[in-house]
Scaffold this active site. Structure first.
Site: not given
Ligand code: PMP
Length: 431
Positions: A146, A241, A269
């Site tokens: 994701y 990511d 995060k």
């Molecule tokens: N990339 C990863 C690996 C994530 O786990 C997440 C959110 N869980 C995101 C991108 C998106 O981040 P956000 O919810 O802060 O938009």
């Protein structure tokens, strides 16, 4: 635990009148596990407290950011100090420089970094930059990873030889989907096939180097190195990511742990210490392709916000100066792993546990979980019942089978014992 959640229920009923589904992010509605979501009033250290006064061990930690526990005094005091100087300027501030320098020092692949407001923004911006820099159109993503809710990532695997993706949300156009190619995680042969078909139009390969969004799934030996080599050989940018894994698996994230250095990295995060922050960074020559030095546009009214930067800076400094956070977290998570394993072995219950550092998933399956397909062999219905039983035992897990649990440094050994005990009782209740 004898638990009343009347206030949460009332709030949820009211919320549904004004907010779609009553929540501002879908997973919070507990759709995958049943029952009503809890409304949280406060959190401190290892605990969250709901509006009815129930206490829970928090194994979500805001989906990762609260790695040193809730309401940590160092982060709190940095934020309080920053607030006194106004909440936002929309102009450069010294803390942006300080945090950028610290990030480049901590994350191996990052020579220059741009701050944004969420993980979604970070990944959206990173692939725009990758496309602009390489002058190519397509990206490869891995099924089950994701990357936030940007259109280019809301794409399901297509069927058939050309492997064109299909939108997995209405509102994403087929045109966008055509530029996102998907392959299974841990599968280099599928990557080779795509490179063979469309290699000279692939701008980037993006993945979670350790996946957290199909549950915790580790890269097989040689997988990340294999991707690195294929990118080098074909003029493709490798993007890690590390929104989840960054500053969690190590100060330098998964790339430090595995020694594989991507061209670009996305962060979120932990980098905000609990405030809405994301970032993307990488090699100097790539990052200089972003406006105002370069032609790829990306901007943000609240980017580099002084209060958010103060929180992030306090967090990163804490992690840099206290390496024992990582060793202790690893030991605690291993203890949890062994405790759960012993219960399942004793009761002869199928399970697979994947773990790295303070990320862990307990899959209700006896299959080895290496990708989305194997993750899907889990008994998600059983997980839902188990999740509710764990709440009754005072443990708040991510409300879905396909998520990683995140431990915080506020947990002590005796807390882990209590969580293991809760696990056993919860299983006894649901089986
Ligand atoms: N990339 C990863 C690996 C994530 O786990 C997440 C959110 N869980 C995101 C991108 C998106 O981040 P956000 O919810 O802060 O938009």
């Amino acid at each position: 635990m004898n638990r009343s959640i009347e206030t949460s229920k009332k709030l949820f009923n009211e919320a549904q009148n004004y907010i779609p589904g009553g929540v501002n992010s879908p997973v919070r509605a507990f759709k995958a596990v049943g029952g009503d979501p809890l409304f949280i009033k406060s959190a401190k250290g290892a605990y969250m407290y709901d509006e009815d006064g129930n206490a829970y061990y928090d194994l979500i930690n805001s989906w990762g950011p609260m790695i040193i526990g809730h309401a940590h005094p160092e982060i709190e005091s940095a934020v309080r100090e920053a607030i006194g100087n106004s909440l936002s300027f929309g102009a450069p501030n010294a803390k942006e420089v300080e945090i950028a320098e610290l990030i480049t020092e901590m994350v191996p692949s990052i020579e220059k970094v741009r701050m944004v407001n969420s993980g979604t923004e970070a990944t959206m911006s990173a692939i725009r930059l990758a496309r602009g820099y390489t002058n190519r159109n397509k990206i490869i993503k891995m099924e089950g990873c994701y990357h936030g809710h940007g259109d280019s990532f809301l794409i399901a695997a297509g069927s058939g030889a050309m492997t064109l993706g299909t939108p997995n949300s209405p509102g994403v156009t087929q045109g966008t989907a055509n530029d996102t190619l998907t392959v299974p995680f841990n599968d280099l042969d599928s990557v080779d096939k795509l490179i063979g078909e469309t290699g000279d139009d692939i701008a980037a390969i993006i993945l979670e180097p350790v996946a957290g969004n199909m549950g915790c799934v580790l890269p097989n030996d040689g997988y990340l190195e294999g991707l690195r080599r294929r990118c080098d050989d074909n003029g493709i940018l490798l993007i890690f990511d590390e929104v989840m894994t960054g500053f969690r698996l190590a100060p330098g994230g998964a790339q430090e742990v595995y020694g594989v250095i991507p061209d670009m990295t996305t962060l979120g995060k932990i980098i905000g210490g609990g405030m809405p922050v994301g970032a993307y960074g990488g090699k100097k020559e790539i990052m200089e392709f972003v406006a105002p030095t370069g032609p790829v546009y990306q901007a943000g009214t609240l980017s580099g916000n002084p209060v958010a930067m103060a929180a992030g800076l306090a967090m990163l400094n804490h992690l840099k100066n206290n390496p024992e956070v990582y060793t202790t977290l690893s030991t605690l998570t291993e203890k949890l792993h062994i405790g759960i394993q012993e219960i399942h072995d004793k009761k002869n219950l199928p399970y697979t546990i994947n773990r790295l550092g303070s990320m862990i998933s307990v899959f209700f399956t006896d299959k080895t979980v290496t990708d989305l397909e194997t993750a899907k062999t889990c008994d998600a219905e059983l997980f839902g019942k188990y999740f509710q039983a764990m709440l009754d035992e005072g443990v708040y897990l991510p409300p879905a089978q396909y998520e990683s649990w995140f431990l915080s440094y506020s947990l002590k050994e005796e807390d882990i014992d209590k969580i293991i005990n809760a696990h056993e009782k919860a299983l006894e209740k649901v089986l």
